[in-house]
Design a protein around this motif. Structure first.
Motif, PDB file in Angstrom:
ATOM      1  N   ALA A  13      10.595   4.973   3.251  1.00 10.25           N
ATOM      2  CA  ALA A  13      10.181   4.111   4.602  1.00 10.25           C
ATOM      3  C   ALA A  13       8.524   4.602   4.958  1.00 10.25           C
ATOM      4  O   ALA A  13       7.731   3.712   5.010  1.00 10.25           O
ATOM      5  N   VAL A  14       8.266   5.871   4.821  1.00  4.78           N
ATOM      6  CA  VAL A  14       6.764   6.340   5.144  1.00  4.78           C
ATOM      7  C   VAL A  14       5.923   5.879   4.071  1.00  4.78           C
ATOM      8  O   VAL A  14       4.801   5.182   4.314  1.00  4.78           O
ATOM      9  N   SER A  15       6.456   6.018   2.735  1.00  5.67           N
ATOM     10  CA  SER A  15       5.692   5.467   1.698  1.00  5.67           C
ATOM     11  C   SER A  15       5.316   3.850   1.785  1.00  5.67           C
ATOM     12  O   SER A  15       4.129   3.510   1.664  1.00  5.67           O
ATOM     13  N   ILE A  16       6.149   3.121   2.210  1.00  8.31           N
ATOM     14  CA  ILE A  16       6.048   1.862   2.322  1.00  8.31           C
ATOM     15  C   ILE A  16       5.212   1.283   3.423  1.00  8.31           C
ATOM     16  O   ILE A  16       4.540   0.613   3.356  1.00  8.31           O
ATOM     17  N   LEU A  17       5.261   2.317   4.513  1.00  7.15           N
ATOM     18  CA  LEU A  17       4.422   2.024   5.531  1.00  7.15           C
ATOM     19  C   LEU A  17       2.964   2.373   5.269  1.00  7.15           C
ATOM     20  O   LEU A  17       2.077   1.749   5.523  1.00  7.15           O
ATOM     21  N   VAL A  18       2.901   3.462   4.825  1.00  3.82           N
ATOM     22  CA  VAL A  18       1.485   3.716   4.253  1.00  3.82           C
ATOM     23  C   VAL A  18       1.007   2.781   3.210  1.00  3.82           C
ATOM     24  O   VAL A  18      -0.291   2.208   3.372  1.00  3.82           O
ATOM     25  N   GLN A  63      -7.229   3.444  12.682  1.00  2.00           N
ATOM     26  CA  GLN A  63      -6.765   4.103  13.739  1.00  2.00           C
ATOM     27  C   GLN A  63      -5.370   4.486  13.315  1.00  2.00           C
ATOM     28  O   GLN A  63      -4.913   5.832  13.538  1.00  2.00           O
ATOM     29  N   GLN A  64      -4.613   3.542  13.392  1.00  3.57           N
ATOM     30  CA  GLN A  64      -3.065   3.719  13.088  1.00  3.57           C
ATOM     31  C   GLN A  64      -3.008   4.507  11.722  1.00  3.57           C
ATOM     32  O   GLN A  64      -1.869   5.187  11.592  1.00  3.57           O
ATOM     33  N   ALA A  65      -3.950   4.093  10.871  1.00  2.00           N
ATOM     34  CA  ALA A  65      -3.630   5.008   9.461  1.00  2.00           C
ATOM     35  C   ALA A  65      -3.727   6.301   9.718  1.00  2.00           C
ATOM     36  O   ALA A  65      -3.194   7.249   8.960  1.00  2.00           O
ATOM     37  N   GLY A  66      -4.757   6.688  10.449  1.00  4.28           N
ATOM     38  CA  GLY A  66      -5.167   8.010  10.849  1.00  4.28           C
ATOM     39  C   GLY A  66      -3.973   8.915  11.650  1.00  4.28           C
ATOM     40  O   GLY A  66      -3.483   9.817  11.187  1.00  4.28           O
ATOM     41  N   LYS A  67      -3.362   8.099  12.454  1.00  2.41           N
ATOM     42  CA  LYS A  67      -2.052   8.452  13.072  1.00  2.41           C
ATOM     43  C   LYS A  67      -0.799   8.695  12.029  1.00  2.41           C
ATOM     44  O   LYS A  67      -0.186   9.839  12.151  1.00  2.41           O
ATOM     45  N   ALA A  86      -1.274   9.294   8.988  1.00  2.10           N
ATOM     46  CA  ALA A  86      -1.369  10.461   8.052  1.00  2.10           C
ATOM     47  C   ALA A  86      -1.270  11.868   8.711  1.00  2.10           C
ATOM     48  O   ALA A  86      -0.772  12.530   8.219  1.00  2.10           O
ATOM     49  N   THR A  87      -1.666  12.013  10.010  1.00  2.00           N
ATOM     50  CA  THR A  87      -1.078  13.139  10.857  1.00  2.00           C
ATOM     51  C   THR A  87       0.305  13.337  10.720  1.00  2.00           C
ATOM     52  O   THR A  87       0.816  14.418  10.636  1.00  2.00           O
ATOM     53  N   ILE A  88       0.991  12.305  10.908  1.00  2.00           N
ATOM     54  CA  ILE A  88       2.693  12.359  10.789  1.00  2.00           C
ATOM     55  C   ILE A  88       3.038  12.843   9.540  1.00  2.00           C
ATOM     56  O   ILE A  88       3.944  13.812   9.517  1.00  2.00           O
ATOM     57  N   VAL A  89       2.511  12.300   8.486  1.00  6.20           N
ATOM     58  CA  VAL A  89       2.580  12.766   7.333  1.00  6.20           C
ATOM     59  C   VAL A  89       2.546  14.057   6.800  1.00  6.20           C
ATOM     60  O   VAL A  89       3.472  14.927   6.448  1.00  6.20           O
TER      61      VAL A  89
END
Length: 128
Positions: free
Chosen positions: A69-74, A112-116, A118-121
């Protein structure tokens, strides 16, 4: 680790292990729902009959579905940002400046969302 916890943990002990040994320790730590460091600290202190100063950090192991799910989101964030860049370029070339500014605003939000994400990952990776 909190700053107060890091002050109490001023010493480190590094141990070399074979991959199979590290894997076995990791499995045991996951079964105990603990990080590798917390698990080894607990075992070592129990062996020398010393009381632990810190509480072990608990973590939830990521499932394959979570990772996917995280991979798909990124991936989708990257694809959407790429599409927004192409749209902004086309609007700029066509001279439609009002819409170009709107797309640029959307693109800034995507970044900005991509940065967030990345922080979560990074945080999730640290828990593994």
């Amino acid at each position: 680790m909190s700053s107060s916890q890091s002050r109490r943990l001023a010493s480190q002990i590094n141990v070399g292990l074979a991959k199979s040994e590290a894997d076995a320790i990791d499995r045991a730590a996951r079964q105990a729902n603990m990080s590798r460091a917390a698990y080894l600290r607990r075992l070592a202190l129990a062996t020398v009959d010393a009381e632990a100063v810190t509480k072990p950090r608990r973590y939830r192991r990521l499932t394959t579905a979570d990772t996917e799910a995280v991979s798909i989101l990124v991936s989708e964030l990257g694809r959407t940002a790429g599409s927004a860049i192409q749209l902004a370029k086309s609007l700029r070339q066509a001279g439609v400046h009002r819409h170009h500014r709107d797309v640029e605003a959307v693109l800034a939000d995507l970044r900005q969302q991509a940065g967030k994400v990345a922080t979560i990952v990074e945080q999730l990776s640290a828990q593994r």
